[in-house]
Motif scaffolding. Structure first.
Motif, PDB file in Angstrom:
ATOM      1  N   ARG A 306      -4.689  -5.343  -9.961  1.00 55.30           N
ATOM      2  CA  ARG A 306      -3.767  -5.710  -8.889  1.00 55.30           C
ATOM      3  C   ARG A 306      -2.329  -5.602  -9.355  1.00 55.30           C
ATOM      4  O   ARG A 306      -1.441  -5.137  -8.619  1.00 55.30           O
ATOM      5  CB  ARG A 306      -4.075  -7.131  -8.434  1.00 55.30           C
ATOM      6  CG  ARG A 306      -3.347  -7.596  -7.202  1.00 55.30           C
ATOM      7  CD  ARG A 306      -3.847  -6.901  -5.966  1.00 55.30           C
ATOM      8  NE  ARG A 306      -2.865  -5.955  -5.446  1.00 55.30           N
ATOM      9  CZ  ARG A 306      -3.091  -5.152  -4.420  1.00 55.30           C
ATOM     10  NH1 ARG A 306      -4.247  -5.146  -3.817  1.00 55.30           N
ATOM     11  NH2 ARG A 306      -2.154  -4.332  -4.006  1.00 55.30           N
ATOM     12  N   ALA A 307      -2.059  -6.023 -10.588  1.00 57.38           N
ATOM     13  CA  ALA A 307      -0.694  -5.954 -11.119  1.00 57.38           C
ATOM     14  C   ALA A 307      -0.215  -4.512 -11.200  1.00 57.38           C
ATOM     15  O   ALA A 307       0.960  -4.220 -10.937  1.00 57.38           O
ATOM     16  CB  ALA A 307      -0.630  -6.621 -12.487  1.00 57.38           C
ATOM     17  N   ARG A 308      -1.116  -3.591 -11.557  1.00 57.86           N
ATOM     18  CA  ARG A 308      -0.733  -2.173 -11.587  1.00 57.86           C
ATOM     19  C   ARG A 308      -0.427  -1.674 -10.177  1.00 57.86           C
ATOM     20  O   ARG A 308       0.549  -0.942  -9.957  1.00 57.86           O
ATOM     21  CB  ARG A 308      -1.855  -1.338 -12.228  1.00 57.86           C
ATOM     22  CG  ARG A 308      -1.998  -1.546 -13.733  1.00 57.86           C
ATOM     23  CD  ARG A 308      -2.919  -0.508 -14.341  1.00 57.86           C
ATOM     24  NE  ARG A 308      -4.300  -0.653 -13.875  1.00 57.86           N
ATOM     25  CZ  ARG A 308      -5.205  -1.409 -14.472  1.00 57.86           C
ATOM     26  NH1 ARG A 308      -4.880  -2.116 -15.563  1.00 57.86           N
ATOM     27  NH2 ARG A 308      -6.442  -1.474 -14.005  1.00 57.86           N
ATOM     28  N   GLN A 309      -1.246  -2.064  -9.215  1.00 61.37           N
ATOM     29  CA  GLN A 309      -1.017  -1.639  -7.836  1.00 61.37           C
ATOM     30  C   GLN A 309       0.301  -2.183  -7.280  1.00 61.37           C
ATOM     31  O   GLN A 309       0.947  -1.537  -6.455  1.00 61.37           O
ATOM     32  CB  GLN A 309      -2.172  -2.112  -6.951  1.00 61.37           C
ATOM     33  CG  GLN A 309      -3.475  -1.360  -7.160  1.00 61.37           C
ATOM     34  CD  GLN A 309      -4.581  -1.935  -6.297  1.00 61.37           C
ATOM     35  OE1 GLN A 309      -5.182  -2.969  -6.624  1.00 61.37           O
ATOM     36  NE2 GLN A 309      -4.834  -1.282  -5.191  1.00 61.37           N
ATOM     37  N   GLY A 350      -0.552  -4.498   0.846  1.00 60.42           N
ATOM     38  CA  GLY A 350      -0.530  -4.108  -0.556  1.00 60.42           C
ATOM     39  C   GLY A 350      -1.283  -2.821  -0.822  1.00 60.42           C
ATOM     40  O   GLY A 350      -1.867  -2.642  -1.886  1.00 60.42           O
ATOM     41  N   ARG A 351      -1.249  -1.888   0.134  1.00 59.75           N
ATOM     42  CA  ARG A 351      -2.000  -0.634   0.005  1.00 59.75           C
ATOM     43  C   ARG A 351      -1.088   0.576   0.234  1.00 59.75           C
ATOM     44  O   ARG A 351      -1.485   1.565   0.840  1.00 59.75           O
ATOM     45  CB  ARG A 351      -3.151  -0.599   1.002  1.00 59.75           C
ATOM     46  CG  ARG A 351      -4.138  -1.763   0.870  1.00 59.75           C
ATOM     47  CD  ARG A 351      -5.368  -1.539   1.737  1.00 59.75           C
ATOM     48  NE  ARG A 351      -6.221  -2.716   1.776  1.00 59.75           N
ATOM     49  CZ  ARG A 351      -6.258  -3.583   2.778  1.00 59.75           C
ATOM     50  NH1 ARG A 351      -5.484  -3.384   3.847  1.00 59.75           N
ATOM     51  NH2 ARG A 351      -7.064  -4.628   2.744  1.00 59.75           N
ATOM     52  N   LEU A 352       0.143   0.511  -0.240  1.00 61.17           N
ATOM     53  CA  LEU A 352       1.061   1.628  -0.054  1.00 61.17           C
ATOM     54  C   LEU A 352       0.558   2.872  -0.775  1.00 61.17           C
ATOM     55  O   LEU A 352       0.110   2.815  -1.916  1.00 61.17           O
ATOM     56  CB  LEU A 352       2.441   1.268  -0.598  1.00 61.17           C
ATOM     57  CG  LEU A 352       3.283   0.285   0.221  1.00 61.17           C
ATOM     58  CD1 LEU A 352       4.540  -0.083  -0.550  1.00 61.17           C
ATOM     59  CD2 LEU A 352       3.641   0.854   1.590  1.00 61.17           C
ATOM     60  N   THR A 353       0.655   4.000  -0.108  1.00 59.44           N
ATOM     61  CA  THR A 353       0.333   5.278  -0.738  1.00 59.44           C
ATOM     62  C   THR A 353       1.570   5.795  -1.475  1.00 59.44           C
ATOM     63  O   THR A 353       2.690   5.283  -1.294  1.00 59.44           O
ATOM     64  CB  THR A 353      -0.093   6.311   0.312  1.00 59.44           C
ATOM     65  OG1 THR A 353       1.044   6.597   1.152  1.00 59.44           O
ATOM     66  CG2 THR A 353      -1.233   5.778   1.169  1.00 59.44           C
ATOM     67  N   LEU A 354       1.381   6.825  -2.288  1.00 60.91           N
ATOM     68  CA  LEU A 354       2.525   7.437  -2.964  1.00 60.91           C
ATOM     69  C   LEU A 354       3.512   7.993  -1.941  1.00 60.91           C
ATOM     70  O   LEU A 354       4.735   7.875  -2.108  1.00 60.91           O
ATOM     71  CB  LEU A 354       2.048   8.548  -3.903  1.00 60.91           C
ATOM     72  CG  LEU A 354       3.148   9.294  -4.662  1.00 60.91           C
ATOM     73  CD1 LEU A 354       3.962   8.335  -5.520  1.00 60.91           C
ATOM     74  CD2 LEU A 354       2.533  10.401  -5.531  1.00 60.91           C
ATOM     75  N   ALA A 355       2.983   8.578  -0.876  1.00 62.49           N
ATOM     76  CA  ALA A 355       3.857   9.087   0.180  1.00 62.49           C
ATOM     77  C   ALA A 355       4.661   7.954   0.821  1.00 62.49           C
ATOM     78  O   ALA A 355       5.847   8.123   1.143  1.00 62.49           O
ATOM     79  CB  ALA A 355       3.033   9.825   1.238  1.00 62.49           C
ATOM     80  N   ASP A 356       4.026   6.807   1.022  1.00 59.39           N
ATOM     81  CA  ASP A 356       4.733   5.644   1.563  1.00 59.39           C
ATOM     82  C   ASP A 356       5.879   5.230   0.637  1.00 59.39           C
ATOM     83  O   ASP A 356       6.999   4.944   1.087  1.00 59.39           O
ATOM     84  CB  ASP A 356       3.785   4.457   1.713  1.00 59.39           C
ATOM     85  CG  ASP A 356       2.743   4.631   2.801  1.00 59.39           C
ATOM     86  OD1 ASP A 356       2.981   5.413   3.743  1.00 59.39           O
ATOM     87  OD2 ASP A 356       1.685   3.981   2.702  1.00 59.39           O
ATOM     88  N   GLN A 357       5.595   5.182  -0.650  1.00 59.60           N
ATOM     89  CA  GLN A 357       6.602   4.751  -1.615  1.00 59.60           C
ATOM     90  C   GLN A 357       7.800   5.694  -1.596  1.00 59.60           C
ATOM     91  O   GLN A 357       8.958   5.248  -1.614  1.00 59.60           O
ATOM     92  CB  GLN A 357       5.981   4.679  -3.010  1.00 59.60           C
ATOM     93  CG  GLN A 357       4.896   3.617  -3.145  1.00 59.60           C
ATOM     94  CD  GLN A 357       4.216   3.642  -4.501  1.00 59.60           C
ATOM     95  OE1 GLN A 357       4.769   4.125  -5.489  1.00 59.60           O
ATOM     96  NE2 GLN A 357       2.998   3.118  -4.564  1.00 59.60           N
ATOM     97  N   LEU A 358       7.516   6.988  -1.550  1.00 56.50           N
ATOM     98  CA  LEU A 358       8.605   7.957  -1.497  1.00 56.50           C
ATOM     99  C   LEU A 358       9.402   7.808  -0.208  1.00 56.50           C
ATOM    100  O   LEU A 358      10.636   7.919  -0.203  1.00 56.50           O
ATOM    101  CB  LEU A 358       8.047   9.378  -1.621  1.00 56.50           C
ATOM    102  CG  LEU A 358       7.452   9.736  -2.989  1.00 56.50           C
ATOM    103  CD1 LEU A 358       6.773  11.100  -2.921  1.00 56.50           C
ATOM    104  CD2 LEU A 358       8.534   9.734  -4.057  1.00 56.50           C
ATOM    105  N   ARG A 359       8.719   7.544   0.887  1.00 54.10           N
ATOM    106  CA  ARG A 359       9.403   7.369   2.180  1.00 54.10           C
ATOM    107  C   ARG A 359      10.352   6.168   2.124  1.00 54.10           C
ATOM    108  O   ARG A 359      11.467   6.207   2.678  1.00 54.10           O
ATOM    109  CB  ARG A 359       8.354   7.166   3.277  1.00 54.10           C
ATOM    110  CG  ARG A 359       8.927   6.935   4.686  1.00 54.10           C
ATOM    111  CD  ARG A 359       9.537   8.210   5.233  1.00 54.10           C
ATOM    112  NE  ARG A 359      10.077   8.034   6.574  1.00 54.10           N
ATOM    113  CZ  ARG A 359       9.380   8.242   7.704  1.00 54.10           C
ATOM    114  NH1 ARG A 359       8.121   8.628   7.625  1.00 54.10           N
ATOM    115  NH2 ARG A 359       9.934   8.066   8.873  1.00 54.10           N
ATOM    116  N   ILE A 360       9.958   5.106   1.449  1.00 47.33           N
ATOM    117  CA  ILE A 360      10.771   3.893   1.382  1.00 47.33           C
ATOM    118  C   ILE A 360      12.056   4.114   0.592  1.00 47.33           C
ATOM    119  O   ILE A 360      13.117   3.604   0.972  1.00 47.33           O
ATOM    120  CB  ILE A 360       9.948   2.730   0.781  1.00 47.33           C
ATOM    121  CG1 ILE A 360       8.855   2.293   1.772  1.00 47.33           C
ATOM    122  CG2 ILE A 360      10.837   1.539   0.438  1.00 47.33           C
ATOM    123  CD1 ILE A 360       7.863   1.310   1.205  1.00 47.33           C
ATOM    124  N   VAL A 361      11.976   4.871  -0.489  1.00 47.43           N
ATOM    125  CA  VAL A 361      13.133   4.978  -1.385  1.00 47.43           C
ATOM    126  C   VAL A 361      13.954   6.250  -1.186  1.00 47.43           C
ATOM    127  O   VAL A 361      15.015   6.389  -1.796  1.00 47.43           O
ATOM    128  CB  VAL A 361      12.694   4.893  -2.867  1.00 47.43           C
ATOM    129  CG1 VAL A 361      12.044   3.558  -3.156  1.00 47.43           C
ATOM    130  CG2 VAL A 361      11.745   6.040  -3.232  1.00 47.43           C
TER     131      VAL A 361
END
Length: 386
Positions: A306-309, A350-361
């Motif tokens: 969970r900490a890694r996620q 708590g299930r963000l995808t890599l695409a989600d993360q890129l979209r946020i930043v």
């Protein structure tokens, strides 16, 4: 009779573990100990419906005090209605469900000492069990660097219908002070509403009277009058950096921490119910005879994964707390709530995808690039704040 599992604390984390264990293995003797005289009316645990598995949503929905089909947010330059279900559970309903499931709760049980084999009460009574879990609430850890989510909520019985049809997750149109400030509203009935003044602050001090007065001021500004019937308050950790391996190395022996005591909460929102449900599933799935050692191993594995996620979520917190002036923190949330609704749901779950993360930043930077880069390292924060 010696219980199969002893749960120190009868709050959310241990309550859900008791429900899951009794459902999966009704032969087990489950005992919860709590120093309180009975279930508290000072807790409301809420979450978004997609945060829970279908099984947990079905299990908890009948217990909830409130179930809503949608929600909304409001900022100075953006307002939005979200079509995501939302619900709230209180301590009394959870305690009833735990006892109805066949687990035993012993109130007025002040624990003087807790170890891997059992608990010694303040009165001198010793209770031993095959497995011992500790869910007695958050405590500081040298492995966890935090900001704070502080709140005081007042529940009113309004003299006339308040007219709020759905939860207001964040009303950030209020004056910004003590960090990021917003009002949170839960309409439990046409004339019953919880008004909660919330601050995302660097310091953990809480002026209960001032925040309660601010909640009442908000009610008066909306034209709501009527008596206060309940109050709740909290100081929740918001994780900026977490060395989960170090934490669990320090807890390799003794009772197994769960809930907020183990850092099981959404790093950004502080919501703990979804994490508590997942840990309950881990415990309920343990095969054979329950022992403190087997529970510790399984929960530790969950915690490290969970900490890694959650690493990206902690980065967002560092950008919020370390990279943005306190009075401007609301602008990051205002920008976030313009994102696609599915992304917002995955964020809360708590299930963000890599695409989600890129979209946020990506896109227009929420904070200056140089500042964002300085927020990237996680370990140095731990060294400075240990």
């Amino acid at each position: 009779m010696t219980p199969d599992i002893l749960l120190a604390g009868a709050g959310l984390a241990n309550g859900l573990i008791a429900l899951a264990l009794r459902a999966a293995r009704p032969d087990l003797q489950v005992l919860l100990l709590d120093r309180a005289a009975g279930p508290s009316d000072g807790h409301t645990w809420s979450c978004h419906d997609p945060d829970l598995s279908p099984e947990w949503l079905a299990r908890l929905r009948p217990l909830r005090r409130g179930n809503w089909s949608d929600q909304e947010v409001r900022f100075p330059k953006h307002a939005r209605r979200l079509r995501t279900g939302y619900g709230s559970l209180d301590g009394a309903a959870l305690a009833r469900a735990v006892m109805d499931a066949g687990a035993q709760i012993r109130w007025n049980s002040d624990i003087a000492a807790l170890d891997a084999q059992g608990a010694t009460l303040a009165c001198g009574t010793r209770i031993e069990a095959g497995a011992v879990l500790d869910g007695r609430g958050a405590q500081p850890s040298r492995h966890l660097t935090v900001g704070f989510q502080k709140f005081v909520g007042v529940e009113l019985e309004t003299d006339a219908p308040h007219g709020v049809p759905r939860p207001m997750i964040m009303d950030a149109t209020v004056t910004q002070e003590d960090g990021y400030r917003f009002i949170y509203l839960l309409p439990f009935s046409p004339t019953r509403i919880l008004i909660e003044d919330t601050r995302y602050s660097d310091g953990g001090d809480l002026d209960d009277d001032a925040l309660a007065a601010a909640s009442h001021d908000y009610a008066r500004a909306r034209g709501w009058t009527g008596p206060e019937v309940r109050r709740e308050r909290g100081i929740l950790p918001i994780a900026l950096a977490h060395d989960a391996a170090g934490f669990w190395d320090d807890h390799a022996t003794g009772a197994v921490p769960v809930g907020l005591r183990a850092g099981f909460f959404h790093p950004v929102t502080g919501y703990s119910l979804p994490y508590a449900a997942r840990v309950a599933d881990v415990v309920a799935a343990l095969p054979g005879t329950l022992t403190t050692a087997t529970a510790s191993s399984a929960i530790r594995d969950f915690a490290l994964a969970r900490a890694r996620q959650d690493r990206f979520l902690r980065l967002l917190n560092r950008m919020l707390f370390r990279g943005c002036a306190p009075e401007r923190r609301y602008t990051l949330l205002q920008r976030f709530y313009r994102m696609p609704e599915g992304l917002i749901e995955r964020f809360y779950a708590g299930r963000l995808t890599l695409a989600d993360q890129l979209r946020i930043v990506t896109g227009k930077p929420p904070i200056p690039i140089g500042t964002a880069i300085r927020c990237l390292p996680e370990r140095p924060l731990l060294k400075e704040d240990a």
